[in-house]
Design an enzyme around this catalytic site. Structure first.
Site, PDB file in Angstrom:
ATOM      1  N   GLU A   3       0.878  -1.168   0.000  1.00  0.00           N
ATOM      2  CA  GLU A   3       0.000   0.000   0.000  1.00  0.00           C
ATOM      3  C   GLU A   3       0.918   1.221   0.000  1.00  0.00           C
ATOM      4  O   GLU A   3       2.115   1.098  -0.244  1.00  0.00           O
ATOM      5  CB  GLU A   3      -0.911  -0.022   1.239  1.00  0.00           C
ATOM      6  CG  GLU A   3      -1.690  -1.335   1.371  1.00  0.00           C
ATOM      7  CD  GLU A   3      -2.701  -1.324   2.508  1.00  0.00           C
ATOM      8  OE1 GLU A   3      -3.010  -0.245   3.036  1.00  0.00           O
ATOM      9  OE2 GLU A   3      -3.194  -2.409   2.867  1.00  0.00           O
ATOM     10  N   ARG A 246     -13.900  -5.972  -0.920  1.00  0.00           N
ATOM     11  CA  ARG A 246     -12.724  -6.402  -0.159  1.00  0.00           C
ATOM     12  C   ARG A 246     -13.120  -6.916   1.213  1.00  0.00           C
ATOM     13  O   ARG A 246     -14.050  -6.393   1.836  1.00  0.00           O
ATOM     14  CB  ARG A 246     -11.747  -5.225   0.005  1.00  0.00           C
ATOM     15  CG  ARG A 246     -11.177  -4.727  -1.286  1.00  0.00           C
ATOM     16  CD  ARG A 246     -10.285  -5.778  -1.941  1.00  0.00           C
ATOM     17  NE  ARG A 246     -10.107  -5.521  -3.355  1.00  0.00           N
ATOM     18  CZ  ARG A 246     -10.402  -6.404  -4.317  1.00  0.00           C
ATOM     19  NH1 ARG A 246     -10.879  -7.566  -4.005  1.00  0.00           N
ATOM     20  NH2 ARG A 246     -10.216  -6.108  -5.576  1.00  0.00           N
TER      21      ARG A 246
END
Length: 257
Positions: A3, A246
């Site tokens: 990320e 998700r």
DNA sequence: GCCCTTGTTACGCC
DNA sequence: AGGCGTAACAAGGG
């Protein structure tokens, strides 16, 4: 998984190659810009290493920019030094067959991207204008501006890199947990105060996670996400659901819809 | 050998 | 037009 925090860790490692000149480029043929990369990079010197959200950008000779995106399982190795040994959901191995980009510099040193699943992507002059403001620089007013007029779930929108750049699945869940905001809450229902809680949680907790080693070092660790023990804040049963496509872990007691 | 995982994009729908 | 939701994608690991 890489990320924005992992991208920052990689950016810091990539600073080691600033001042070096590219001698040779090896790149996976399946990269859309493979030919352009082989042509444009040799002979140019790395001037700086920037980060835009999840993207690491190397500026070469003030004429070309090389964008490195690491997908889900991409790792950066500079001079044999891997700043992140193991990624969540990725193999711990470093198989040379998984090298997708290898830059050899004139002094013989290397910068490599190794990625088992081929989701790393390398671009010349990446379009960073389409990315939203960085997730480390949020304020209540900025969030309000970016989310104005929208009504989808807050987690779904924060995953959209054109709205805010840098958030991935783990960092979003952590920030919303710390902010006390339910991931499935419509942004149309959020108060300015709640936007402020989200921004404050991002500014407080993301840098701490960065220094601890990345997006898996929050209170909602991967082990906790798998085992769902009682909420570490209030003891309520943690919940697992799907938001924005998700896997999402959250506490239905202190995270308010 | 099925199913899980992620970030991004491509669609279909409203 | 554009927001929204969902599926598809690659491929290793359990």
């Amino acid at each position: 998984m890489p990320e924005g925090l992992e991208a920052e860790i990689y950016r810091r490692a990539a600073e080691r190659v600033v001042g070096r000149a590219v001698a040779a480029v090896e790149v996976d043929d399946r990269q859309a810009m493979a030919g352009e990369l082989r042509h444009a990079l040799p002979g140019r010197t790395v001037m700086s290493a920037r980060r835009c959200g999840k993207l690491v950008v190397l500026d070469l000779d003030d004429t070309v920019a090389l964008g490195l995106h690491f997908g889900m399982t991409g790792r950066l190795i500079v001079d044999g030094f891997a700043p992140i040994d193991e990624l969540v959901y990725a193999s711990g191995r470093d198989d040379p067959a998984w090298n997708r980009l290898v830059l050899t510099f004139t002094d013989g040193t290397l910068l490599r991207v190794n990625d088992p699943r081929r989701w790393a992507a390398f671009t010349l002059d990446p379009d960073v204008e389409r990315l939203g403001p960085d997730f480390l620089d949020l304020s209540a007013d900025l969030l309000g501006e970016r989310l104005r007029g929208r009504r989808a779930a807050v987690k779904t929108l924060l995953l959209d890199q054109t709205i805010v750049a840098g958030f991935g699945n783990l960092c979003i869940d952590e920030v919303l947990f710390q902010a006390g905001v339910a991931p499935g809450a419509s942004v149309a229902e959020l108060t300015h105060g709640q936007l402020g809680e989200i921004a404050a949680a991002a500014r407080r907790h993301l840098p701490a996670m960065l220094e601890r080693g990345g997006s898996h070092t929050g209170v909602l660790t991967p082990v906790l996400r798998a085992l769902l023990p009682p909420c570490p804040r209030d003891g309520a049963p943690l919940q697992r659901s799907t938001v924005g496509g998700r896997t999402t872990v959250w506490c239905p007691v202190h995270q308010i819809v």
